[in-house]
Design a protein around this motif. Structure first.
Motif, PDB file in Angstrom:
ATOM      1  N   THR A 306     -18.372  -2.988  39.903  1.00  0.00           N
ATOM      2  CA  THR A 306     -19.646  -2.333  40.809  1.00  0.00           C
ATOM      3  C   THR A 306     -19.661  -0.831  40.710  1.00  0.00           C
ATOM      4  OG1 THR A 306     -19.506  -4.461  42.242  1.00  0.00           O
ATOM      5  CG2 THR A 306     -20.796  -2.358  42.676  1.00  0.00           C
ATOM      6  N   VAL A 307     -18.675  -0.360  40.888  1.00  0.00           N
ATOM      7  CA  VAL A 307     -18.564   1.234  40.705  1.00  0.00           C
ATOM      8  C   VAL A 307     -18.930   1.879  39.482  1.00  0.00           C
ATOM      9  CG1 VAL A 307     -16.948   3.287  41.072  1.00  0.00           C
ATOM     10  CG2 VAL A 307     -16.592   1.389  42.705  1.00  0.00           C
ATOM     11  N   LEU A 308     -18.268   1.108  38.459  1.00  0.00           N
ATOM     12  CA  LEU A 308     -18.606   1.738  37.216  1.00  0.00           C
ATOM     13  C   LEU A 308     -20.104   1.484  36.686  1.00  0.00           C
ATOM     14  CD1 LEU A 308     -15.246   0.661  35.116  1.00  0.00           C
ATOM     15  CD2 LEU A 308     -16.278   2.801  36.026  1.00  0.00           C
ATOM     16  N   VAL A 309     -20.596   0.416  37.173  1.00  0.00           N
ATOM     17  CA  VAL A 309     -22.168   0.188  37.078  1.00  0.00           C
ATOM     18  C   VAL A 309     -23.047   1.341  37.733  1.00  0.00           C
ATOM     19  CG1 VAL A 309     -24.014  -1.439  37.743  1.00  0.00           C
ATOM     20  CG2 VAL A 309     -22.193  -2.555  36.708  1.00  0.00           C
ATOM     21  N   TYR A 310     -22.499   1.639  38.997  1.00  0.00           N
ATOM     22  CA  TYR A 310     -23.175   2.753  39.555  1.00  0.00           C
ATOM     23  C   TYR A 310     -23.027   4.015  39.007  1.00  0.00           C
ATOM     24  CZ  TYR A 310     -22.841   6.776  42.791  1.00  0.00           C
ATOM     25  OH  TYR A 310     -22.989   8.047  43.459  1.00  0.00           O
ATOM     26  N   VAL A 311     -21.854   4.353  38.274  1.00  0.00           N
ATOM     27  CA  VAL A 311     -21.633   5.536  37.346  1.00  0.00           C
ATOM     28  C   VAL A 311     -22.542   5.436  36.056  1.00  0.00           C
ATOM     29  CG1 VAL A 311     -19.785   6.913  36.005  1.00  0.00           C
ATOM     30  CG2 VAL A 311     -19.307   5.727  38.235  1.00  0.00           C
ATOM     31  N   ASP A 312     -22.611   4.358  35.786  1.00  0.00           N
ATOM     32  CA  ASP A 312     -23.325   3.922  34.383  1.00  0.00           C
ATOM     33  C   ASP A 312     -24.843   4.477  34.662  1.00  0.00           C
ATOM     34  OD1 ASP A 312     -23.928   3.260  31.758  1.00  0.00           O
ATOM     35  OD2 ASP A 312     -24.978   1.496  32.625  1.00  0.00           O
ATOM     36  N   ARG A 313     -25.348   3.926  35.937  1.00  0.00           N
ATOM     37  CA  ARG A 313     -26.832   4.030  36.158  1.00  0.00           C
ATOM     38  C   ARG A 313     -27.070   5.494  36.581  1.00  0.00           C
ATOM     39  NH1 ARG A 313     -29.720   2.351  33.970  1.00  0.00           N
ATOM     40  NH2 ARG A 313     -31.358   2.945  35.552  1.00  0.00           N
ATOM     41  N   ARG A 314     -26.038   6.154  36.923  1.00  0.00           N
ATOM     42  CA  ARG A 314     -26.226   7.769  37.333  1.00  0.00           C
ATOM     43  C   ARG A 314     -26.147   8.370  36.188  1.00  0.00           C
ATOM     44  NH1 ARG A 314     -24.090  10.687  42.222  1.00  0.00           N
ATOM     45  NH2 ARG A 314     -25.501  12.087  41.487  1.00  0.00           N
ATOM     46  N   MET A 315     -25.487   8.171  35.005  1.00  0.00           N
ATOM     47  CA  MET A 315     -25.291   8.824  33.803  1.00  0.00           C
ATOM     48  C   MET A 315     -26.643   8.487  32.802  1.00  0.00           C
ATOM     49  SD  MET A 315     -21.291   8.949  32.378  1.00  0.00           S
ATOM     50  CE  MET A 315     -21.024   7.299  32.329  1.00  0.00           C
ATOM     51  N   ARG A 316     -27.035   7.338  33.070  1.00  0.00           N
ATOM     52  CA  ARG A 316     -28.443   7.089  32.400  1.00  0.00           C
ATOM     53  C   ARG A 316     -29.708   7.630  32.753  1.00  0.00           C
ATOM     54  NH1 ARG A 316     -27.918   2.504  28.737  1.00  0.00           N
ATOM     55  NH2 ARG A 316     -25.709   1.653  28.414  1.00  0.00           N
ATOM     56  N   SER A 317     -29.759   7.636  34.347  1.00  0.00           N
ATOM     57  CA  SER A 317     -31.057   7.904  35.050  1.00  0.00           C
ATOM     58  C   SER A 317     -31.053   9.449  35.657  1.00  0.00           C
ATOM     59  CB  SER A 317     -31.461   7.165  36.275  1.00  0.00           C
ATOM     60  OG  SER A 317     -30.350   7.341  37.184  1.00  0.00           O
ATOM     61  N   GLU A 318     -29.792  10.219  35.663  1.00  0.00           N
ATOM     62  CA  GLU A 318     -29.481  11.416  36.266  1.00  0.00           C
ATOM     63  C   GLU A 318     -28.861  12.366  35.594  1.00  0.00           C
ATOM     64  OE1 GLU A 318     -30.025   9.501  40.819  1.00  0.00           O
ATOM     65  OE2 GLU A 318     -28.145  10.505  40.090  1.00  0.00           O
ATOM     66  N   GLY A 319     -28.452  12.089  34.407  1.00  0.00           N
ATOM     67  CA  GLY A 319     -27.450  12.741  33.350  1.00  0.00           C
ATOM     68  C   GLY A 319     -26.424  13.235  34.211  1.00  0.00           C
ATOM     69  N   MET A 320     -25.609  12.550  34.889  1.00  0.00           N
ATOM     70  CA  MET A 320     -24.513  12.740  35.616  1.00  0.00           C
ATOM     71  C   MET A 320     -23.189  12.953  34.851  1.00  0.00           C
ATOM     72  SD  MET A 320     -22.613  11.058  39.085  1.00  0.00           S
ATOM     73  CE  MET A 320     -21.794   9.776  37.887  1.00  0.00           C
ATOM     74  N   ASP A 321     -23.340  12.524  33.496  1.00  0.00           N
ATOM     75  CA  ASP A 321     -22.528  12.747  32.635  1.00  0.00           C
ATOM     76  C   ASP A 321     -21.796  14.152  32.544  1.00  0.00           C
ATOM     77  OD1 ASP A 321     -24.787  12.743  31.437  1.00  0.00           O
ATOM     78  OD2 ASP A 321     -23.961  11.993  29.508  1.00  0.00           O
ATOM     79  N   ILE A 322     -22.943  15.061  32.417  1.00  0.00           N
ATOM     80  CA  ILE A 322     -22.565  16.560  32.446  1.00  0.00           C
ATOM     81  C   ILE A 322     -21.783  17.135  33.608  1.00  0.00           C
ATOM     82  CG2 ILE A 322     -23.827  18.873  31.913  1.00  0.00           C
ATOM     83  CD1 ILE A 322     -25.975  17.398  30.834  1.00  0.00           C
ATOM     84  N   GLU A 323     -22.310  16.678  34.698  1.00  0.00           N
ATOM     85  CA  GLU A 323     -21.509  16.959  35.916  1.00  0.00           C
ATOM     86  C   GLU A 323     -20.130  16.561  36.033  1.00  0.00           C
ATOM     87  OE1 GLU A 323     -22.334  19.059  38.287  1.00  0.00           O
ATOM     88  OE2 GLU A 323     -24.316  19.491  37.404  1.00  0.00           O
ATOM     89  N   LEU A 324     -19.877  15.196  35.488  1.00  0.00           N
ATOM     90  CA  LEU A 324     -18.539  14.605  35.310  1.00  0.00           C
ATOM     91  C   LEU A 324     -17.722  15.424  34.456  1.00  0.00           C
ATOM     92  CD1 LEU A 324     -19.298  10.931  35.887  1.00  0.00           C
ATOM     93  CD2 LEU A 324     -18.438  12.436  37.536  1.00  0.00           C
ATOM     94  N   GLN A 325     -18.358  15.866  33.215  1.00  0.00           N
ATOM     95  CA  GLN A 325     -17.624  16.625  32.473  1.00  0.00           C
ATOM     96  C   GLN A 325     -16.991  17.927  32.970  1.00  0.00           C
ATOM     97  OE1 GLN A 325     -19.870  16.775  28.941  1.00  0.00           O
ATOM     98  NE2 GLN A 325     -20.190  14.770  28.584  1.00  0.00           N
ATOM     99  N   ARG A 326     -18.023  18.400  33.608  1.00  0.00           N
ATOM    100  CA  ARG A 326     -17.434  19.667  34.354  1.00  0.00           C
ATOM    101  C   ARG A 326     -16.303  19.390  35.268  1.00  0.00           C
ATOM    102  NH1 ARG A 326     -23.339  20.856  34.730  1.00  0.00           N
ATOM    103  NH2 ARG A 326     -23.932  22.250  33.325  1.00  0.00           N
ATOM    104  N   ALA A 327     -16.581  18.489  36.133  1.00  0.00           N
ATOM    105  CA  ALA A 327     -15.649  17.953  37.234  1.00  0.00           C
ATOM    106  C   ALA A 327     -14.186  17.739  36.722  1.00  0.00           C
ATOM    107  CB  ALA A 327     -16.159  16.850  37.986  1.00  0.00           C
ATOM    108  N   ALA A 328     -14.174  17.234  35.224  1.00  0.00           N
ATOM    109  CA  ALA A 328     -13.043  16.636  34.748  1.00  0.00           C
ATOM    110  C   ALA A 328     -12.379  18.004  34.013  1.00  0.00           C
ATOM    111  CB  ALA A 328     -13.344  15.650  33.709  1.00  0.00           C
ATOM    112  N   GLY A 329     -12.855  19.177  33.614  1.00  0.00           N
ATOM    113  CA  GLY A 329     -12.506  20.256  33.164  1.00  0.00           C
ATOM    114  C   GLY A 329     -13.005  20.417  31.919  1.00  0.00           C
ATOM    115  N   HIS A 330     -14.151  19.781  31.448  1.00  0.00           N
ATOM    116  CA  HIS A 330     -14.793  19.966  30.176  1.00  0.00           C
ATOM    117  C   HIS A 330     -16.035  20.670  30.318  1.00  0.00           C
ATOM    118  CE1 HIS A 330     -11.864  17.191  28.227  1.00  0.00           C
ATOM    119  NE2 HIS A 330     -11.955  16.633  29.343  1.00  0.00           N
ATOM    120  N   GLY A 331     -16.383  21.582  31.096  1.00  0.00           N
ATOM    121  CA  GLY A 331     -17.464  22.337  31.117  1.00  0.00           C
ATOM    122  C   GLY A 331     -17.922  23.154  29.893  1.00  0.00           C
ATOM    123  N   GLY A 332     -16.774  23.480  29.248  1.00  0.00           N
ATOM    124  CA  GLY A 332     -17.122  24.240  28.187  1.00  0.00           C
ATOM    125  C   GLY A 332     -17.626  23.486  26.867  1.00  0.00           C
ATOM    126  N   LEU A 333     -17.646  22.083  27.042  1.00  0.00           N
ATOM    127  CA  LEU A 333     -18.245  21.416  25.791  1.00  0.00           C
ATOM    128  C   LEU A 333     -19.605  21.305  25.522  1.00  0.00           C
ATOM    129  CD1 LEU A 333     -15.552  18.410  25.929  1.00  0.00           C
ATOM    130  CD2 LEU A 333     -15.547  20.613  24.488  1.00  0.00           C
TER     131      LEU A 333
END
Length: 333
Positions: A306-333
């Motif tokens: 359920t949590v990963l479905v939530y994460v997937d929906r936010r990455m698809r509809s809100e582009g949250m993957d970019i924010e997560l990349q920054r939070a994980a320390g990959h902001g320069g990619l």
């Protein structure tokens, strides 16, 4: 108190706000409707899932990987919750076991119809009371476990270590709101099922993401329902399919685990065809042990999906993957 970064909704202040004119990470840009073609861009995977829109198999694999990477936290907590709820449920039913057996073996030639009805009514009232207490305890245990695992999955997505104390401190303020949200969603879904099965199923899927929204975004109950609805809108059938697959997988696992204990219970009664044989204390204890083991695996698995479905929906509809990349320390990619 530390909090998992990167989970605030678009309407909340971000942990690392994007400056005016700041450009997204370089490289080919893809929409959020499907994962990019293999090899089209580097896969950033600091934790249990790649930080891009997920395929169904990646969601299931991410849930299993999370359980394997944090076994003491997830399996340990699930085992404790399952043991407490199942054992207390068994103890609540035991006082009425003899009465239920007596009702099942009533001889119509020795008791009147009124006596049989009175004894049956009294027995059923006690059983329903015990069942209600068992369900209430199970609800509280499930709410705790789902919220606690939500925090762990939030860290697992970013590849961050987390301790029991840290996860509990993050989840503790969310426990009562989550209990209220669970009761409210359960009531709404139940009403929908009573009116007609279809509205109940529709509401179940629509509000399936309330828990991760409430825990990770740290929003209120009403806002969590709104967030779940917004994220599921436009992807109801896909969300339904993933949740249904999770239920089927959980049912199969429970059946496989419970089957040997059911056979052992039947063996203790000599595989008797008498229905009262299934009410023996030995059979019930074996069934409870099987339920504890099955719940220890299926409850955290379904919560993590359920949590990963939530994460997937936010990455698809809100582009949250970019924010997560920054939070994980990959902001320069």
């Amino acid at each position: 108190m530390s909090e998992t970064p990167g989970w605030s909704s678009p309407d909340q202040p971000q942990n690392q706000p994007q400056q005016p004119g700041q450009q997204p990470p370089p490289g080919p840009q893809y929409g959020y409707n499907a994962p990019p073609p293999p090899g089209a861009q580097p896969t950033i995977k600091p934790g249990v899932i790649p930080l891009r829109p997920l395929a169904v198999g990646e969601i299931v694999d991410g849930a299993i990987t999370t359980m394997r990477r944090y076994p003491k936290l997830i399996i340990g907590a699930a085992a404790i919750v399952a043991a407490i709820t199942q054992i207390v449920g068994l103890l609540a039913q035991l006082p009425f076991l003899d009465d239920l057996t007596a009702v099942a073996t009533l001889d119509p030639n020795t008791v009147t119809q009124e006596q049989a009805i009175d004894q049956l009514t009294s027995t059923l009232a006690g059983i329903f009371t015990g069942a209600f207490l068992s369900i209430l305890l199970l609800l509280i245990g499930t709410v705790f476990l789902s919220g606690f695992i939500t925090v762990i999955v939030g860290h697992a997505v970013l590849g961050k270590p987390v301790t029991f104390q840290q996860a509990w401190e993050e989840f503790k303020p969310r426990l009562l709101p989550l209990l209220g949200a669970t009761l409210l969603s359960g009531l709404v879904i139940t009403v929908g099922l009573i009116l007609c099965v279809v509205p109940g199923v529709w509401l179940w899927v629509l509000f399936a993401l309330v828990t991760p929204a409430l825990v990770l975004e740290r929003c209120g109950v009403t806002a969590a329902f709104g967030r779940s609805k917004k994220l599921v809108d436009g992807a109801w059938w896909r969300t339904f399919g993933i949740l249904l697959l999770t239920v089927v997988i959980g049912w199969v696992i429970s059946w496989i685990i419970s089957l040997p204990f059911g056979l052992l219970g039947a063996a203790t009664t000599g595989f008797s065809a008498d229905p009262t044989a299934a009410l023996s204390i030995g059979s019930l204890i074996l069934s409870t042990i099987g339920a504890i083991i099955a719940s220890t695996i299926t409850l955290p698995f379904s919560s993590a999906v359920t949590v990963l479905v939530y994460v997937d929906r936010r990455m698809r509809s809100e582009g949250m993957d970019i924010e997560l990349q920054r939070a994980a320390g990959h902001g320069g990619l």
